[in-house]
Design a protein around this motif. Structure first.
Motif, mmCIF file in Angstrom:
data_model
loop_
_atom_site.group_PDB
_atom_site.id
_atom_site.type_symbol
_atom_site.label_atom_id
_atom_site.label_comp_id
_atom_site.label_asym_id
_atom_site.label_seq_id
_atom_site.Cartn_x
_atom_site.Cartn_y
_atom_site.Cartn_z
ATOM 1 N N SER A 1 0.831 -1.204 0.000
ATOM 2 C CA SER A 1 0.000 0.000 0.000
ATOM 3 C C SER A 1 0.862 1.249 0.000
ATOM 4 C CB SER A 1 -0.923 0.007 1.223
ATOM 5 O OG SER A 1 -1.805 -1.089 1.213
ATOM 6 N N THR A 2 1.954 1.218 0.762
ATOM 7 C CA THR A 2 2.840 2.381 0.776
ATOM 8 C C THR A 2 3.538 2.553 -0.561
ATOM 9 O OG1 THR A 2 4.754 1.132 1.601
ATOM 10 C CG2 THR A 2 3.260 2.038 3.232
ATOM 11 N N THR A 3 3.866 1.425 -1.210
ATOM 12 C CA THR A 3 4.480 1.507 -2.536
ATOM 13 C C THR A 3 3.513 2.127 -3.540
ATOM 14 O OG1 THR A 3 5.820 -0.450 -2.077
ATOM 15 C CG2 THR A 3 5.580 0.186 -4.373
ATOM 16 N N VAL A 4 2.254 1.686 -3.496
ATOM 17 C CA VAL A 4 1.238 2.255 -4.389
ATOM 18 C C VAL A 4 1.041 3.735 -4.087
ATOM 19 C CG1 VAL A 4 -1.219 2.196 -4.980
ATOM 20 C CG2 VAL A 4 0.081 0.066 -4.791
ATOM 21 N N GLY A 5 1.106 4.099 -2.808
ATOM 22 C CA GLY A 5 0.987 5.510 -2.457
ATOM 23 C C GLY A 5 2.077 6.349 -3.097
ATOM 24 N N GLU A 6 3.285 5.815 -3.126
ATOM 25 C CA GLU A 6 4.413 6.531 -3.731
ATOM 26 C C GLU A 6 4.305 6.576 -5.248
ATOM 27 O OE1 GLU A 6 8.211 8.508 -3.725
ATOM 28 O OE2 GLU A 6 6.755 8.101 -2.137
ATOM 29 N N THR A 7 4.164 5.409 -5.873
ATOM 30 C CA THR A 7 4.163 5.356 -7.342
ATOM 31 C C THR A 7 2.851 5.891 -7.921
ATOM 32 O OG1 THR A 7 3.360 3.050 -7.289
ATOM 33 C CG2 THR A 7 5.740 3.406 -7.377
ATOM 34 N N GLY A 8 1.740 5.624 -7.223
ATOM 35 C CA GLY A 8 0.446 6.112 -7.712
ATOM 36 C C GLY A 8 0.364 7.622 -7.696
ATOM 37 N N ALA A 9 0.846 8.228 -6.613
ATOM 38 C CA ALA A 9 0.848 9.685 -6.533
ATOM 39 C C ALA A 9 1.744 10.290 -7.601
ATOM 40 C CB ALA A 9 1.303 10.130 -5.135
ATOM 41 N N ASP A 10 2.917 9.685 -7.806
ATOM 42 C CA ASP A 10 3.826 10.193 -8.848
ATOM 43 C C ASP A 10 3.198 10.078 -10.230
ATOM 44 O OD1 ASP A 10 5.718 10.790 -6.984
ATOM 45 O OD2 ASP A 10 6.961 9.014 -7.339
ATOM 46 N N TYR A 11 2.530 8.950 -10.492
ATOM 47 C CA TYR A 11 1.937 8.767 -11.815
ATOM 48 C C TYR A 11 0.835 9.793 -12.079
ATOM 49 C CZ TYR A 11 -0.612 6.821 -15.739
ATOM 50 O OH TYR A 11 -1.240 6.677 -16.942
ATOM 51 N N LEU B 1 3.352 3.511 -13.582
ATOM 52 C CA LEU B 1 2.073 2.883 -13.892
ATOM 53 C C LEU B 1 2.151 1.370 -13.725
ATOM 54 C CD1 LEU B 1 -0.826 2.985 -14.901
ATOM 55 C CD2 LEU B 1 0.060 2.952 -17.245
ATOM 56 N N HIS B 2 3.157 0.749 -14.317
ATOM 57 C CA HIS B 2 3.270 -0.708 -14.242
ATOM 58 C C HIS B 2 3.492 -1.177 -12.806
ATOM 59 C CE1 HIS B 2 4.634 -0.691 -18.728
ATOM 60 N NE2 HIS B 2 3.316 -0.738 -18.607
ATOM 61 N N THR B 3 4.341 -0.464 -12.071
ATOM 62 C CA THR B 3 4.586 -0.832 -10.678
ATOM 63 C C THR B 3 3.308 -0.724 -9.862
ATOM 64 O OG1 THR B 3 6.872 -0.029 -10.846
ATOM 65 C CG2 THR B 3 5.974 -0.344 -8.630
ATOM 66 N N SER B 4 2.561 0.360 -10.055
ATOM 67 C CA SER B 4 1.316 0.557 -9.312
ATOM 68 C C SER B 4 0.293 -0.530 -9.627
ATOM 69 C CB SER B 4 0.716 1.934 -9.625
ATOM 70 O OG SER B 4 1.592 2.976 -9.256
ATOM 71 N N LEU B 5 0.159 -0.868 -10.919
ATOM 72 C CA LEU B 5 -0.832 -1.861 -11.323
ATOM 73 C C LEU B 5 -0.493 -3.249 -10.773
ATOM 74 C CD1 LEU B 5 -1.542 -0.835 -15.034
ATOM 75 C CD2 LEU B 5 -2.991 -0.457 -13.020
ATOM 76 N N VAL B 6 0.787 -3.609 -10.822
ATOM 77 C CA VAL B 6 1.187 -4.928 -10.307
ATOM 78 C C VAL B 6 0.928 -5.018 -8.807
ATOM 79 C CG1 VAL B 6 3.161 -6.441 -9.861
ATOM 80 C CG2 VAL B 6 2.879 -5.387 -12.107
ATOM 81 N N PHE B 7 1.319 -4.001 -8.074
ATOM 82 C CA PHE B 7 1.128 -4.031 -6.627
ATOM 83 C C PHE B 7 -0.352 -3.951 -6.266
ATOM 84 C CE2 PHE B 7 5.217 -3.483 -4.213
ATOM 85 C CZ PHE B 7 6.026 -3.890 -5.251
ATOM 86 N N LEU B 8 -1.118 -3.174 -7.017
ATOM 87 C CA LEU B 8 -2.561 -3.120 -6.766
ATOM 88 C C LEU B 8 -3.207 -4.479 -6.993
ATOM 89 C CD1 LEU B 8 -3.869 0.283 -8.212
ATOM 90 C CD2 LEU B 8 -4.100 -0.555 -5.864
ATOM 91 N N ALA B 9 -2.768 -5.176 -8.026
ATOM 92 C CA ALA B 9 -3.324 -6.505 -8.305
ATOM 93 C C ALA B 9 -3.042 -7.466 -7.156
ATOM 94 C CB ALA B 9 -2.738 -7.044 -9.609
ATOM 95 N N VAL B 10 -1.827 -7.412 -6.619
ATOM 96 C CA VAL B 10 -1.489 -8.280 -5.492
ATOM 97 C C VAL B 10 -2.311 -7.899 -4.259
ATOM 98 C CG1 VAL B 10 0.353 -9.029 -3.944
ATOM 99 C CG2 VAL B 10 0.831 -8.681 -6.370
ATOM 100 N N ILE B 11 -2.447 -6.598 -4.002
ATOM 101 C CA ILE B 11 -3.250 -6.142 -2.862
ATOM 102 C C ILE B 11 -4.679 -6.630 -2.994
ATOM 103 C CG2 ILE B 11 -4.252 -4.107 -1.753
ATOM 104 C CD1 ILE B 11 -1.658 -2.625 -2.400
ATOM 105 N N ILE B 12 -5.260 -6.477 -4.183
ATOM 106 C CA ILE B 12 -6.654 -6.902 -4.400
ATOM 107 C C ILE B 12 -6.797 -8.403 -4.159
ATOM 108 C CG2 ILE B 12 -8.445 -7.188 -6.163
ATOM 109 C CD1 ILE B 12 -7.469 -4.509 -7.351
#
Length: 248
Positions: free
Chosen positions: A19-29, A218-229
């Motif tokens: 979640s913290t990774t998505v917060g970083e990469t998602g906000a940047d994207y 984008l790719h990092t966020s999507l991969v981590f989001l998929a794992v979180i889901i």
């Protein structure tokens, strides 16, 4: 109400770090690559966070998907707060790290003064839950500032940052198993997962010339989001309320 916070398991920490990774990469994207800018991204994510938090507070029990959605949004907003102070207002990372540390200490002091406990195993009233989410937001803002301070201002870089923060969390885990205060150990680890997730996200997403692996935000966020889901879906199935017995 029943306790509104999940049991601390390996899944908990995996989802938290992602979640913290998505917060970083998602906000940047959203702010940079998608072109929304820091202000618009912050306003949009804050609005979504308020909606999710209101829905979370209205629940009478722990609902995995809603809880973790709120955590992801808190992660994005916490990142945006620190980025706005650093990039838009020129506040140094030393000052923001100190300010967020003080604000978080005050939050914990008031929380303990009112409730006489900081345990996450007793989030059974709305007031305690409000204290909890205020502390969570503080940990994300502090973790972002401290992580940027370590990896950028102090020059550790993403790779070394991942190793350093992983080592600190491992040391806290060892102290916990050796008898350290569990509440203190939890919150210290919770704070440190933020810079660990941010360093990991930057390592994966940033271009190679900046020390990353070049996967893109984008790719990092999507991969981590998929794992979180996937993990939250599994948790949701295990926490589903029992069905009423069929009548004879």
């Amino acid at each position: 109400m029943s306790n509104k916070v999940p049991t601390v398991t390996l899944f908990f920490w995996i989802i938290k770090i992602m979640s913290t990774t998505v917060g970083e990469t998602g906000a940047d994207y959203l702010a940079v690559h998608f072109g929304l800018g820091t202000a618009l991204t912050g306003a949009l994510m804050t609005t979504l966070l308020v909606v999710a938090l209101v829905a979370q507070l209205r629940q009478r029990r722990y609902v995995p998907w809603l809880y973790w959605l709120t955590v992801v949004l808190v992660s994005v907003v916490g990142t945006q707060i620190t980025d706005a102070l650093t990039d838009k207002m020129g506040v140094s990372l030393y000052a923001s790290t100190g300010a967020f540390s003080g604000a978080l200490a005050v939050t914990f002091a008031v929380w303990y003064g009112v409730e006489r406990t900081l345990s996450i195993h007793s989030i059974v009233t709305t007031r305690r839950e409000l204290f909890y989410w205020a502390a969570v937001l503080g940990t994300f803002a502090l973790g972002t500032a401290a992580g940027d301070l370590a990896t950028e201002a102090l020059g550790l870089g993403f790779r070394v940052g991942v190793v350093v923060f992983s080592g600190l969390i491992a040391a806290i885990a060892a102290a916990y198993y050796l008898g350290a205060n569990p509440v203190l150990a939890f919150w210290l680890a919770y704070i440190l997962t933020r810079p660990l997730g941010a360093a990991l996200g930057d390592l994966l997403s940033q271009a190679r010339e900046y020390g990353g692996l070049g996967l893109g935000a984008l790719h990092t966020s999507l991969v981590f989001l998929a794992v979180i889901i996937g993990l939250v879906w599994r948790l949701s199935r295990s926490h589903a309320p029992p069905k009423a017995a069929a009548s004879a």
